[in-house]
Design a protein around this motif. Structure first.
Motif, PDB file in Angstrom:
ATOM      1  N   ALA A 137       0.848  -1.189   0.000  1.00 60.09           N
ATOM      2  CA  ALA A 137       0.000   0.000   0.000  1.00 60.09           C
ATOM      3  C   ALA A 137       0.890   1.247   0.000  1.00 60.09           C
ATOM      4  O   ALA A 137       1.973   1.249   0.585  1.00 60.09           O
ATOM      5  N   PRO A 138       0.474   2.294  -0.667  1.00 63.68           N
ATOM      6  CA  PRO A 138      -0.817   2.453  -1.376  1.00 63.68           C
ATOM      7  C   PRO A 138      -0.856   1.707  -2.719  1.00 63.68           C
ATOM      8  O   PRO A 138      -1.927   1.543  -3.293  1.00 63.68           O
ATOM      9  N   ALA A 139       0.285   1.294  -3.242  1.00 62.51           N
ATOM     10  CA  ALA A 139       0.320   0.514  -4.488  1.00 62.51           C
ATOM     11  C   ALA A 139       1.359  -0.583  -4.332  1.00 62.51           C
ATOM     12  O   ALA A 139       2.364  -0.415  -3.637  1.00 62.51           O
ATOM     13  N   PHE A 140       1.102  -1.699  -4.985  1.00 64.15           N
ATOM     14  CA  PHE A 140       2.025  -2.829  -4.857  1.00 64.15           C
ATOM     15  C   PHE A 140       3.331  -2.559  -5.598  1.00 64.15           C
ATOM     16  O   PHE A 140       3.338  -2.077  -6.730  1.00 64.15           O
ATOM     17  N   SER A 141       4.441  -2.886  -4.944  1.00 65.19           N
ATOM     18  CA  SER A 141       5.749  -2.841  -5.584  1.00 65.19           C
ATOM     19  C   SER A 141       6.643  -3.852  -4.889  1.00 65.19           C
ATOM     20  O   SER A 141       6.407  -4.236  -3.740  1.00 65.19           O
ATOM     21  N   ALA A 142       7.667  -4.301  -5.594  1.00 61.62           N
ATOM     22  CA  ALA A 142       8.593  -5.286  -5.033  1.00 61.62           C
ATOM     23  C   ALA A 142       9.981  -5.049  -5.593  1.00 61.62           C
ATOM     24  O   ALA A 142      10.143  -4.655  -6.748  1.00 61.62           O
TER      25      ALA A 142
END
Length: 298
Positions: free
Chosen positions: A27-32
């Motif tokens: 959150a707030p957006a998916f990242s890896a």
């Protein structure tokens, strides 16, 4: 993390070993983001020993980020090690380097991409080992080094591609007797000035060029142009794509190529070739002429 596993296809098997760290944000957006401290792939084949023993190992940490539907590869390098069964000379590894690269996957292809990289100092022995044909089989001897590089930029409407393999240094000698003969071996230097293969892409236009230029072993150049088409998020080469190509060769002294004839045979004369390629990918047509003068074979 530490990961180990195996992959298999038919008789080929591979072992993978990975270690490193991963950061995942939801959150707030998916990242890896994944950074490796160890990355190794080794291959073996139960039926083909020539395919066994290849190893791919990181030279620098591999750093990959996934965010907003895009992949970011930070600059890095991996080392390719040849199997002991392959006769590639003293240099048994090659290093593949890439610059910071960005890739956006799409529907069945790549929507956007920007990448560049290189492999420096490829010995001719690697070409021999992979192709299965040696210089000695053709009555040739020598040392050549090649450099390979690529750059590519792709988006929804545009494609920019440049890939090349070029001779960096070295020369060949053409032997008048087979290397397996006990007779005295006389040789002539090819005097290579340039040897290269280049692939370029400019939107729909694709072009392949090859060049050989030498002082004593003649010269030749070839070009082939065709067209690509955008299909969804992928660039494809249609079977109906038109072809336009040309081959020109000038071998003023065929005597230097006696090495390629059966042992004991001598070839003299000169050769000029000029041919054109037209038609389409699934129906190519070749038209041209080959002129040989003062030919003698004995």
């Amino acid at each position: 993390f530490q990961l180990g596993g195996e992959v298999a296809k038919n008789t080929a098997q591979g072992q993978i070993a990975l270690a490193g760290s991963a950061q995942i944000i939801t959150a707030p957006a998916f990242s890896a983001r994944v950074q490796t401290s160890q990355a190794n792939l080794s291959l073996r084949d139960a039926q083909d020993s020539g395919q066994a023993g290849w190893q791919l190992t990181q030279s620098t940490p591999i750093d990959i980020t996934w965010a907003q539907g895009k992949l970011l590869f930070r600059a890095g390098a991996v080392q390719l090690n040849a199997p002991k069964s392959l006769r590639v000379g003293a240099q048994r590894n090659l290093t593949l380097e890439w610059d910071e690269s960005r890739i956006t996957p799409g529907n069945g292809g790549v929507r956007q991409a920007q990448t560049a990289g290189r492999v420096r100092g490829i010995p001719v022995q690697w070409v021999e080992a992979i192709s299965g044909t040696t210089l000695a089989d053709m009555g040739l001897v020598g040392e050549l080094l090649f450099d390979a590089n690529w750059t590519a930029q792709i988006d929804a409407q545009n494609l920019r591609l440049n890939a090349a393999i070029t001779r960096r240094s070295g020369d060949l000698r053409l032997l008048s007797e087979s290397l397996r003969s006990d007779k005295r071996q006389e040789s002539a230097s090819a005097g290579i000035r340039e040897a290269s293969i280049t692939l370029t892409g400019n939107n729909q236009n694709l072009r392949l060029d090859a060049l050989w230029d030498s002082a004593n072993a003649g010269s030749a150049k070839a070009s082939l142009s065709s067209s690509l088409a955008r299909q969804g998020d992928a660039w494809v080469w249609p079977t109906s794509a038109p072809l336009q190509g040309k081959v020109q060769a000038h071998m003023p002294g065929l005597g230097v190529w006696s090495a390629l004839a059966p042992t004991g045979w001598r070839v003299n004369g000169s050769l000029v070739a000029d041919a054109s390629l037209t038609g389409t990918r699934n129906n190519p047509q070749i038209l041209g002429k080959v002129q040989i003068t003062e030919l003698s074979i004995r």
